[in-house]
Design an enzyme around this catalytic site. Sequence first.
Site, short mmCIF file in Angstrom:
data_model
loop_
_atom_site.label_atom_id
_atom_site.label_comp_id
_atom_site.label_asym_id
_atom_site.label_seq_id
_atom_site.Cartn_x
_atom_site.Cartn_y
_atom_site.Cartn_z
N ASN A 161 0.75 -1.23 -0.07
CA ASN A 161 -0.02 -0.18 0.03
C ASN A 161 0.75 1.39 -0.11
OD1 ASN A 161 0.85 -0.49 2.56
ND2 ASN A 161 -1.15 0.36 3.44
N LYS A 184 11.98 -7.85 1.00
CA LYS A 184 11.27 -8.56 0.25
C LYS A 184 9.96 -7.52 0.04
CE LYS A 184 7.68 -10.81 0.93
NZ LYS A 184 6.81 -10.12 -0.11
N GLU A 260 4.78 -3.98 12.57
CA GLU A 260 3.86 -2.73 12.13
C GLU A 260 2.56 -3.53 11.67
OE1 GLU A 260 1.30 -0.57 10.37
OE2 GLU A 260 3.15 0.19 9.20
N CYS A 294 -2.98 1.43 7.03
CA CYS A 294 -3.46 0.82 8.46
C CYS A 294 -3.72 1.78 9.58
CB CYS A 294 -2.03 0.04 9.09
SG CYS A 294 -0.77 0.82 8.94
#
Length: 487
Positions: A161, A184, A260, A294
């Site tokens: 995102n 990654k 996170e 988030c």
Amino acid sequence: MSGITENGVVDAVGKELFIGGKWVPARGGKTFDVQDPSTGEVLCQVADAGPEDGLAALDAAAAAQSSWAAVAPRERGEILRRAYDQLIERRDELALLMTLEMGKPLAEAAGEITYAAEFFRWFAEEAVRIDGGYAVAPNGTGRFLITRQPVGPTLLITPWNFPMAMGTRKIGPAVAAGCTMVIKPAAQTPLSMLALTQILADAGLPEGVLNVVTTKDAGGVMEPLIRDGRARKLSFTGSTAVGRKLLEQCAEKVLRTSMELGGNAPFLVFEDADLDAAVEGAMQAKMRNIGEACTAANRFYVQRGVAEEFSRRLTERMQALPMGRGTDDGVVVGPLIDEAAVAKVTELVKDATDKGARVLTGGSRVDGPGHFYPATVLTDVPLAARLSREEIFGPVAPITPFDTEDEAIEKANDTEFGLVSYLFTSDLKRALRVSERLEAGMVGLNQGIVSNPAAPFGGVKQSGLGREGGTVGIDEFLETKYIAVNL
């Protein structure tokens, strides 16, 4: 944007793995498609790493660790500063690349490039501020020397995102601290990270310090690296469900972790709030990144005396948002990342309306190519609706009225998550009182955006462990060593 073309920015990016300072194909020769979420069309193919490629990347990181740790802090900071300059200089082309692979509108993508660059500038300055200590032992016969050293090779996993900013937020402190890395990126959005990799190489980052593996098999590639024993830290941004699995894997080798994870942010509006400011804050907190964040406001709790007016104003603003491909002029609502994201939002809205919620605008997916869902406002959303418990990750604002301050706090804290909360009130005492009682790592007080590279970002409860950014962000990549000196 003059002279910058869609094909041009895609063609300019390396499509292979970056291991030991070189672009190399996956050993199995596999590739996977990167798609434009606004059309479903394939932009390009990139290398699809397997477990052996991941281990080769860790080999390179482990081999480079000792020499990289010995590099002067000022030199590490200058590399980050040069990379910062490149990000700012190339903002328009990098923004277009991000919009093509992720979908967010160009203006927002450009804002993310600027935000991402600021992490490099911040940690370029923090590199020379790694401190230590000297103290006299309490009995006076010895001395304590305290020093800070890099944790060692680190594993970094970033989400789709914010494909550039989540990279710089992890790479910045790792470089500043003297840690090598295997990173990654998300399979949906690898191109931004691949572009960033070349920028860091051009800025002078030595071979083997940053190694990048793109793959569709995240678990198959990363789990062997976690269990290998040479990596000493994992930093992950993503869902709580995946975070739990990674924590279990890290326990075997006692890896340090930064997590996170998911959010379920409440947005509280009290009757004494400035409604204009509250609606503006709601638009920022809900619609940043098309709601795919988030930190997105997930549950709107509005005091009953202003609930109807707030709902009306928010609906007017949401109805006016143009939707379309992120490259089109004036578009604010781009596509969601994939079909699964649209299906989830559709399912959550249907669940809420089946349980009594009313749709004020939006409320159903858009037919045609691409993964679009319109800006949506629901009111009278019952607490039993799944929207009250699950992260939406889409442009849906569910509104529920409340009567008292205690009720609002109880509803806000009634979740396993605790990343961020938003609070709008003109009463200073209430502002401090409620902020302290909200169970969240961050609170947006009369503002709808909390993220800042100079501030500690992170949550409590099942929203994660550790902090990124701010003066504490580099601590996650440093070990403290105590040396006892006998006089």
